[in-house]
Design an enzyme around this catalytic site. Structure first.
Site, PDB file in Angstrom:
ATOM      1  CE  LYS A  51      34.105  40.087  50.975  1.00 11.02           C
ATOM      2  NZ  LYS A  51      35.575  39.921  51.041  1.00 11.02           N
ATOM      3  CD  GLN A  95      37.828  38.507  48.418  1.00 16.28           C
ATOM      4  OE1 GLN A  95      37.246  39.509  48.809  1.00 16.28           O
ATOM      5  NE2 GLN A  95      37.720  37.341  49.031  1.00 16.28           N
ATOM      6  CG  ASP A 118      39.024  43.246  54.183  1.00 12.78           C
ATOM      7  OD1 ASP A 118      37.880  42.836  54.446  1.00 12.78           O
ATOM      8  OD2 ASP A 118      39.852  42.591  53.533  1.00 12.78           O
TER       9      ASP A 118
HETATM   10  N1  GUN Z   1      39.290  36.228  51.604  1.00 12.29           N
HETATM   11  C1  GUN Z   1      38.532  35.488  52.452  1.00 12.29           C
HETATM   12  N2  GUN Z   1      38.054  36.260  53.450  1.00 12.29           N
HETATM   13  C2  GUN Z   1      38.501  37.523  53.224  1.00 12.29           C
HETATM   14  C3  GUN Z   1      38.346  38.765  53.916  1.00 12.29           C
HETATM   15  O1  GUN Z   1      37.684  38.875  54.952  1.00 12.29           O
HETATM   16  N3  GUN Z   1      38.984  39.828  53.360  1.00 12.29           N
HETATM   17  C4  GUN Z   1      39.728  39.735  52.219  1.00 12.29           C
HETATM   18  N4  GUN Z   1      40.313  40.831  51.752  1.00 12.29           N
HETATM   19  N5  GUN Z   1      39.901  38.602  51.564  1.00 12.29           N
HETATM   20  C5  GUN Z   1      39.289  37.493  52.057  1.00 12.29           C
END
Ligand code: GUN
Length: 288
Positions: A51, A95, A118
């Protein structure tokens, strides 16, 4: 059989975002994405790295806030509050998953809704359920819909089966498919006879993280298969939730793993970060 190439679709979106960033921002005012990572979960560390690299490639600013696994909830809350109050931070996410002693839902929900690229706060999830278009949406299901749209796949009237009911993928995926007028069935760990549900699916979305749970022979001929599973085995092989080779023989469209859903999740986060930054530049009256 047509491969649903998330990497290629993401590349197209990347170009659009890069152009927009060049036109609307300077390097000093570029969209800024702040990431909170807790502990040393290798999968989470790898997602965050991807990311941040993508943010950089698009000309965004980004900031990684990495905490040790034994960090207290208070410390994370204080950092989220500080970033919420920082006018320079456009978008902010935690995350997941988090270590057991931390409340993921509460911490994700602490992010200010204007910065929730998100799409996992109560406000964004509520807006999604109510069909309000101004909220951010959870990135994986939003990215999947964008991928299906890129290939012109019709959803209206189709039998859609979602395997998995997580807050991040399964639950919001069902809502988005229903908004597109699919008839949605959600399967989960207590579902009896998963095979029979899968066999009815015109559109199958698998999001459980159990490698090859879905057998190729269960796939309805001509079905569209979206595999959001992503499991790294001991020898480094990456496996989805669906038996790819066997399913490919029956499906009309299928996502590869990797290279299908993952790139769409990341680019959706970026698109929503850009959106948050554009709102900062030109806030509407209600957001002032
Ligand atoms: N862990 C796996 N997929 C995601 C996501 O789309 N957002 C976040 N914050 N954590 C994740």
């Amino acid at each position: 059989m047509i491969l649903l190439d998330g990497k290629a679709v993401s590349l197209g979106i990347q170009e659009t975002i890069k152009t927009e960033v060049r036109m609307r921002f300077t390097p000093e005012t570029a969209p800024k994405l702040c990431v909170i990572l807790v502990g040393e979960n290798p999968a989470s560390a790898s997602y965050v790295k991807t990311k941040c690299a993508m943010a950089q490639r698009l000309g965004f600013r980004h900031e990684l806030h990495h905490f040790p696994a034994d960090v207290s909830s208070d410390q994370i809350e204080a950092r989220i509050d500080a970033l919420n109050a920082d006018p320079d931070c456009d978008a902010l996410f935690v995350q997941l998953p988090l270590p057991k002693h931390l409340d993921s839902v509460a911490l994700a929900n602490r992010v200010r809704s204007e910065k929730d690229a998100d799409g996992l706060t109560r406000a964004s999830m509520g807006a999604l359920l109510l069909g309000e278009s101004h909220g951010f949406q959870p990135c994986t299901p939003r990215g999947i819909i964008r991928l299906l749209d890129a290939y012109g796949i019709e959803l209206s009237g189709k039998e859609a089966v979602v395997v998995g009911r997580s807050n991040i993928v399964g639950k919001p995926m069902g809502v988005l498919l229903q908004q597109r007028h699919a008839t949605v069935t959600t399967c989960h760990t207590k579902t009896l006879d998963l095979a029979n549900h899968v066999k009815r699916a015109d559109i199958l979305v698998a999001a459980v993280g159990v490698p090859h749970l879905i057998k190729g022979e269960w796939i309805k001929p001509g079905a569209v298969i979206v595999d959001a599973g992503f499991t790294k085995t001991a020898d480094g092989t990456i496996l989805g939730d669906v038996e790819f080779e066997a399913a490919s023989l029956r499906a009309s469209h299928i996502t590869p793993v990797p290279g299908g859903v993952g790139p769409m999740t990341v680019i959706t986060l970026m698109a929503q970060t850009l959106h948050a930054a554009l709102r900062r530049k030109t806030p509407s009256k209600s957001e002032n």
